[in-house]
Design an enzyme around this catalytic site. Structure first.
Site, PDB file in Angstrom:
ATOM      1  N   TRP A 125       0.810  -1.218   0.000  1.00 20.33           N
ATOM      2  CA  TRP A 125       0.000   0.000   0.000  1.00 20.33           C
ATOM      3  C   TRP A 125       0.843   1.267   0.000  1.00 20.33           C
ATOM      4  CZ3 TRP A 125       2.101   1.924   4.303  1.00 20.33           C
ATOM      5  CH2 TRP A 125       2.545   1.016   5.268  1.00 20.33           C
ATOM      6  N   LEU A 133       2.463   2.240  -8.206  1.00 22.79           N
ATOM      7  CA  LEU A 133       3.822   2.044  -8.719  1.00 22.79           C
ATOM      8  C   LEU A 133       4.343   0.626  -8.445  1.00 22.79           C
ATOM      9  CD1 LEU A 133       6.092   3.445 -10.239  1.00 22.79           C
ATOM     10  CD2 LEU A 133       7.007   4.219  -8.047  1.00 22.79           C
ATOM     11  N   ALA A 149       2.627  -2.021  -8.126  1.00 23.55           N
ATOM     12  CA  ALA A 149       1.928  -2.937  -9.041  1.00 23.55           C
ATOM     13  C   ALA A 149       2.560  -2.851 -10.431  1.00 23.55           C
ATOM     14  CB  ALA A 149       0.446  -2.588  -9.089  1.00 23.55           C
ATOM     15  N   LYS A 206      -3.150  -8.695  -7.225  1.00 21.35           N
ATOM     16  CA  LYS A 206      -3.916  -8.559  -5.977  1.00 21.35           C
ATOM     17  C   LYS A 206      -3.259  -7.434  -5.179  1.00 21.35           C
ATOM     18  CE  LYS A 206      -4.233  -9.277  -2.009  1.00 21.35           C
ATOM     19  NZ  LYS A 206      -4.395  -8.177  -0.996  1.00 21.35           N
ATOM     20  N   GLY A 266       6.079  -6.880   0.212  1.00 17.56           N
ATOM     21  CA  GLY A 266       5.361  -6.727   1.475  1.00 17.56           C
ATOM     22  C   GLY A 266       6.256  -7.062   2.647  1.00 17.56           C
ATOM     23  N   SER A 267       5.630  -7.555   3.717  1.00 20.28           N
ATOM     24  CA  SER A 267       6.375  -7.791   4.960  1.00 20.28           C
ATOM     25  C   SER A 267       7.115  -9.133   4.924  1.00 20.28           C
ATOM     26  CB  SER A 267       5.396  -7.794   6.131  1.00 20.28           C
ATOM     27  OG  SER A 267       4.506  -8.872   5.994  1.00 20.28           O
ATOM     28  N   GLY A 285       5.923 -12.617   3.365  1.00 23.10           N
ATOM     29  CA  GLY A 285       6.847 -13.129   2.349  1.00 23.10           C
ATOM     30  C   GLY A 285       7.177 -14.593   2.596  1.00 23.10           C
ATOM     31  N   GLU A 312      10.190  -8.873  -2.488  1.00 20.15           N
ATOM     32  CA  GLU A 312      10.793  -7.603  -2.081  1.00 20.15           C
ATOM     33  C   GLU A 312      10.211  -7.294  -0.716  1.00 20.15           C
ATOM     34  OE1 GLU A 312      11.336  -4.426  -0.985  1.00 20.15           O
ATOM     35  OE2 GLU A 312      10.702  -3.248  -2.735  1.00 20.15           O
ATOM     36  N   LEU A 313      11.045  -7.423   0.314  1.00 15.73           N
ATOM     37  CA  LEU A 313      10.535  -7.341   1.682  1.00 15.73           C
ATOM     38  C   LEU A 313      11.036  -6.060   2.346  1.00 15.73           C
ATOM     39  CD1 LEU A 313      11.080 -11.133   2.392  1.00 15.73           C
ATOM     40  CD2 LEU A 313       9.043 -10.021   1.492  1.00 15.73           C
ATOM     41  N   CYS A 355      10.231   0.964   1.830  1.00 14.59           N
ATOM     42  CA  CYS A 355      11.008  -0.224   2.212  1.00 14.59           C
ATOM     43  C   CYS A 355      12.499   0.100   2.326  1.00 14.59           C
ATOM     44  CB  CYS A 355      10.768  -1.356   1.234  1.00 14.59           C
ATOM     45  SG  CYS A 355      10.910  -0.838  -0.470  1.00 14.59           S
ATOM     46  N   SER A 356      12.968   1.050   1.509  1.00 15.67           N
ATOM     47  CA  SER A 356      14.392   1.381   1.496  1.00 15.67           C
ATOM     48  C   SER A 356      14.731   2.570   2.403  1.00 15.67           C
ATOM     49  CB  SER A 356      14.824   1.720   0.067  1.00 15.67           C
ATOM     50  OG  SER A 356      14.017   2.783  -0.413  1.00 15.67           O
ATOM     51  N   GLU A 383      12.040  -2.799  11.492  1.00 17.44           N
ATOM     52  CA  GLU A 383      11.421  -1.877  10.544  1.00 17.44           C
ATOM     53  C   GLU A 383      10.172  -1.274  11.184  1.00 17.44           C
ATOM     54  OE1 GLU A 383      10.767  -1.985   5.904  1.00 17.44           O
ATOM     55  OE2 GLU A 383       9.377  -3.371   6.858  1.00 17.44           O
TER      56      GLU A 383
HETATM   57  O1  TXE Z   1       2.054  -6.219   4.971  1.00  9.42           O
HETATM   58  P1  TXE Z   1       1.688  -7.574   4.268  1.00  9.42           P
HETATM   59  P2  TXE Z   1       1.134  -5.176   5.779  1.00  9.42           P
HETATM   60  C1  TXE Z   1       6.081  -4.058   5.977  1.00  9.42           C
HETATM   61  C2  TXE Z   1       6.075  -2.856   6.892  1.00  9.42           C
HETATM   62  C3  TXE Z   1       4.678  -2.859   7.435  1.00  9.42           C
HETATM   63  C4  TXE Z   1       4.411  -4.339   7.547  1.00  9.42           C
HETATM   64  C5  TXE Z   1       2.964  -4.761   7.573  1.00  9.42           C
HETATM   65  O2  TXE Z   1       6.998  -3.066   7.927  1.00  9.42           O
HETATM   66  O3  TXE Z   1       4.597  -2.241   8.682  1.00  9.42           O
HETATM   67  O4  TXE Z   1       5.025  -4.889   6.410  1.00  9.42           O
HETATM   68  O5  TXE Z   1       2.250  -4.274   6.444  1.00  9.42           O
HETATM   69  C6  TXE Z   1      -0.970  -9.445   1.129  1.00  9.42           C
HETATM   70  N1  TXE Z   1      -1.006 -14.564   1.455  1.00  9.42           N
HETATM   71  N2  TXE Z   1       5.843  -3.691   4.602  1.00  9.42           N
HETATM   72  O6  TXE Z   1       0.364  -5.888   6.847  1.00  9.42           O
HETATM   73  O7  TXE Z   1       0.765  -8.392   5.104  1.00  9.42           O
HETATM   74  C7  TXE Z   1      -1.669  -8.187   1.547  1.00  9.42           C
HETATM   75  O8  TXE Z   1      -3.056  -8.288   1.294  1.00  9.42           O
HETATM   76  C8  TXE Z   1      -0.844 -13.780   0.397  1.00  9.42           C
HETATM   77  C9  TXE Z   1       7.012  -3.501   3.799  1.00  9.42           C
HETATM   78  O9  TXE Z   1       0.334  -4.388   4.817  1.00  9.42           O
HETATM   79  O10 TXE Z   1       2.954  -8.196   3.862  1.00  9.42           O
HETATM   80  C10 TXE Z   1      -0.956  -7.166   0.703  1.00  9.42           C
HETATM   81  O11 TXE Z   1      -1.470  -7.178  -0.614  1.00  9.42           O
HETATM   82  N3  TXE Z   1      -0.870 -12.436   0.461  1.00  9.42           N
HETATM   83  C11 TXE Z   1       6.676  -3.447   2.374  1.00  9.42           C
HETATM   84  C12 TXE Z   1       0.490  -7.682   0.718  1.00  9.42           C
HETATM   85  O12 TXE Z   1       0.393  -9.054   1.067  1.00  9.42           O
HETATM   86  C13 TXE Z   1      -1.057 -11.877   1.658  1.00  9.42           C
HETATM   87  C14 TXE Z   1       5.441  -2.780   1.959  1.00  9.42           C
HETATM   88  C15 TXE Z   1       1.415  -6.981   1.703  1.00  9.42           C
HETATM   89  O13 TXE Z   1       0.874  -7.104   2.980  1.00  9.42           O
HETATM   90  C16 TXE Z   1      -1.229 -12.654   2.811  1.00  9.42           C
HETATM   91  C17 TXE Z   1       4.355  -3.073   2.867  1.00  9.42           C
HETATM   92  C18 TXE Z   1      -1.200 -14.061   2.679  1.00  9.42           C
HETATM   93  N4  TXE Z   1      -1.348 -14.888   3.726  1.00  9.42           N
HETATM   94  C19 TXE Z   1       4.590  -3.472   4.149  1.00  9.42           C
HETATM   95  N5  TXE Z   1      -1.369 -11.822   3.866  1.00  9.42           N
HETATM   96  C20 TXE Z   1       7.806  -3.166   1.433  1.00  9.42           C
HETATM   97  N6  TXE Z   1       8.697  -4.130   1.246  1.00  9.42           N
HETATM   98  O14 TXE Z   1       7.866  -2.138   0.797  1.00  9.42           O
HETATM   99  C21 TXE Z   1      -1.282 -10.555   3.391  1.00  9.42           C
HETATM  100  N7  TXE Z   1      -1.114 -10.580   2.052  1.00  9.42           N
END
Ligand code: TXE
Length: 496
Positions: free
Chosen positions: A153, A158, A160, A177, A230-231, A235, A252-253, A286-287, A385
């Protein structure tokens, strides 16, 4: 207003109905309902993508035809940049000029990968010398197939596009998604892609939550690759799911990126880049360079100037002119950051400025830009983080110590170093264990340069040529000169 899914070239409601709110983090008010896709919708979308891929309707096109479509998508985004940027700001809270950068970058990303697709086709297959004149061998790159993309989010459109543009350029089909916290701009992306004439099933959008839509996507047996941002905990789940189907996965975590500042720096320039490195996009990056290491002789002076400049940052709704720090994306993230700030009170760190809600804001998920100094190396705020406008600053005495402190993290996404001595900067850059190193700046990101992390920050690279290649499979095609005889069975028979 309730958004729709986009499956097999049609906008539609989820099979089971259902929606969830899109919330403006500046007002805490709902401004739309987002379609809540579930497993059944994901299944339909993946099947459509599979059928489209296998038919060759997209992958079988000459690169020039795919590139022309991608350039129409780029133009379609550009034509609506103001509108989409305003929507991004409303959904995410980021300052409007920053949202505009994102949307313009997204458009450029389609143009860029259109060019790479054409260049790849012009290069053709790569010959390989196998050391035996009877054989001719070549390497052919082909699209990996059906891609599932799960995105966050913080840069909703971007992140996506970093996946959709190279995937489509390479000839893949895709199911996207986006994050349930910010889905709106991806719905607009689907409209632009539809209007650009991408064949049905090639691009599909299923909005929904992680457990209800994300998990079924990662589990789907007809998928060839999963691209995730994501997280770390999610991941891990994505990677586990990918292991069931032995699918390619790119991750990309998160990060906890260091920024090393040597004493020969201009303080003003150092402060400018420290601020940009952590407060741009509210620190939801993230960075983000969230750990600052300052050579001891500069430390007090730099902290004074950093405090003063941090306190001068204009906080407010992203669409207010002059605002440099908007509200945190959502209540869940806001509460998470407040938790870090609360626990930091007993961590032994010294608070320099900020540390909670800024004065004068009684609505919206605002966090004052926050600076800690003298942070114990085992403190949570130094190690984890936070993903918000919170930075920790510590002194160092030697170059070797700075490098050791910088590398002392499970993450390795990015790092930055600042000094007038460029030889020293490059020396440090080589020693930092991270995928992106900035010298005398922090955060500038270019579509042309590879992006991704070492260690727990991920697997694989997005952007640049590497980002394109990650949507390709490698095939060898080897030909034997049929005028020759192989002579293993039949010659042996003749000689008996
Ligand atoms: O992340 P999630 P969240 C980090 C950052 C943040 C923390 C939590 O530290 O505070 O993550 O954010 C989808 N199977 N980053 O809870 O859960 C979810 O719907 C498949 C760093 O938003 O990782 C969303 O589309 N998908 C990061 C995506 O995963 C699942 C950017 C990311 O959500 C899922 C964002 C599952 N079981 C957060 N559960 C970066 N690297 O830039 C969730 N999702």
């Amino acid at each position: 207003m309730t958004t729709e899914l986009y499956i097999d070239g049609q906008f539609c409601a989820p099979a089971a109905g259902g929606s969830f709110p899109a919330i403006d983090p500046a007002t805490e008010q709902e401004f739309a309902q987002v379609a809540a896709g579930q497993a059944e919708d994901i299944d339909r979308a993946v099947r459509a993508a599979r059928k489209a891929f296998d038919s060759g309707v997209w992958s079988g096109l000459p690169a020039a035809a795919r590139a022309a479509t991608l350039r129409r998508i780029a133009q379609g985004i550009r034509d609506r940049v103001d509108e989409i940027a305003a929507l991004e700001t409303r959904d995410n809270g980021k300052p409007l000029p920053e949202a505009r950068w994102d949307i313009e970058d997204a458009a450029f990303c389609f143009d860029y990968y259109a060019g790479l697709a054409e260049a790849a086709e012009a290069r053709g297959d790569t010959p390989v010398d196998v050391g035996d004149a009877r054989f001719e061998s070549r390497i052919r790159r082909e699209p990996v197939g059906v891609v599932g993309a799960i995105t966050p989010w913080n840069f909703p459109m971007l992140m996506a596009v970093w996946k959709v543009a190279p995937a489509l350029a390479a000839g893949c089909t895709i199911v996207l998604k986006p994050s349930e916290l910010c889905s709106m701009s991806c719905v607009e992306l689907a409209r632009v892609i539809d209007a650009a004439g991408v064949p049905a099933g090639v691009f599909n959008l299923v909005t929904g939550t992680g457990p209800e839509a994300g998990a079924p996507l990662t589990d789907h047996p007809l998928l060839d690759k999963i691209a995730f941002t994501g997280s770390v905990p999610t991941g891990r789940k994505v990677m586990r799911a990918a292991s069931q189907g032995i699918r390619t996965v790119s991750l990309e975590l998160g990060g906890k990126s260091p920024f090393i500042i040597f004493a020969d720096c201009d303080v003003e320039k150092a402060v400018e880049w420290i601020l940009f490195g952590i407060f741009w996009n509210k620190g939801e990056v993230c960075s983000a360079t969230s750990r600052i290491l300052v050579e001891r002789s500069l430390y007090p002076r730099l902290l004074d100037r950093l405090k003063q400049a941090t306190e001068a940052i204009t906080i407010g709704a992203g669409d207010e002119p002059g605002v440099k720090l908007g509200p945190i994306v959502a209540k869940s993230q806001y509460d998470k950051i407040l938790g870090f700030l609360d626990r930091a009170k007993t961590s032994g760190a010294r608070i320099v400025t900020g540390g909670g809600r800024p004065k004068g804001f009684d609505k919206g998920y605002y966090i004052a830009p926050t600076v800690y100094a003298d942070v114990p190396l085992d403190a949570e705020i130094w190690r984890e983080e936070i993903f918000g406008p919170v930075v920790s600053v510590n002194p160092f005495d030697t170059e070797a110590e700075a490098i050791a402190l910088a590398n002392d993290s499970p993450y390795g996404l990015a790092g930055a170093v600042m000094s007038d001595d460029l030889a020293r900067c490059y020396r440090v850059a080589v020693k930092l264990r991270a995928g992106i190193i900035w010298i005398n700046c922090s955060q500038p990101t270019f579509t042309q340069a590879p992006w991704g992390g070492f260690k727990s920050s991920g697997i694989g690279r997005e952007l640049g040529q590497a980002g394109y290649d990650s949507y390709l499979e490698t095939k060898q095609i080897t030909r034997f000169d049929h005028r020759q005889s192989w002579g293993w069975y039949l010659d042996a028979e003749a000689s008996q």
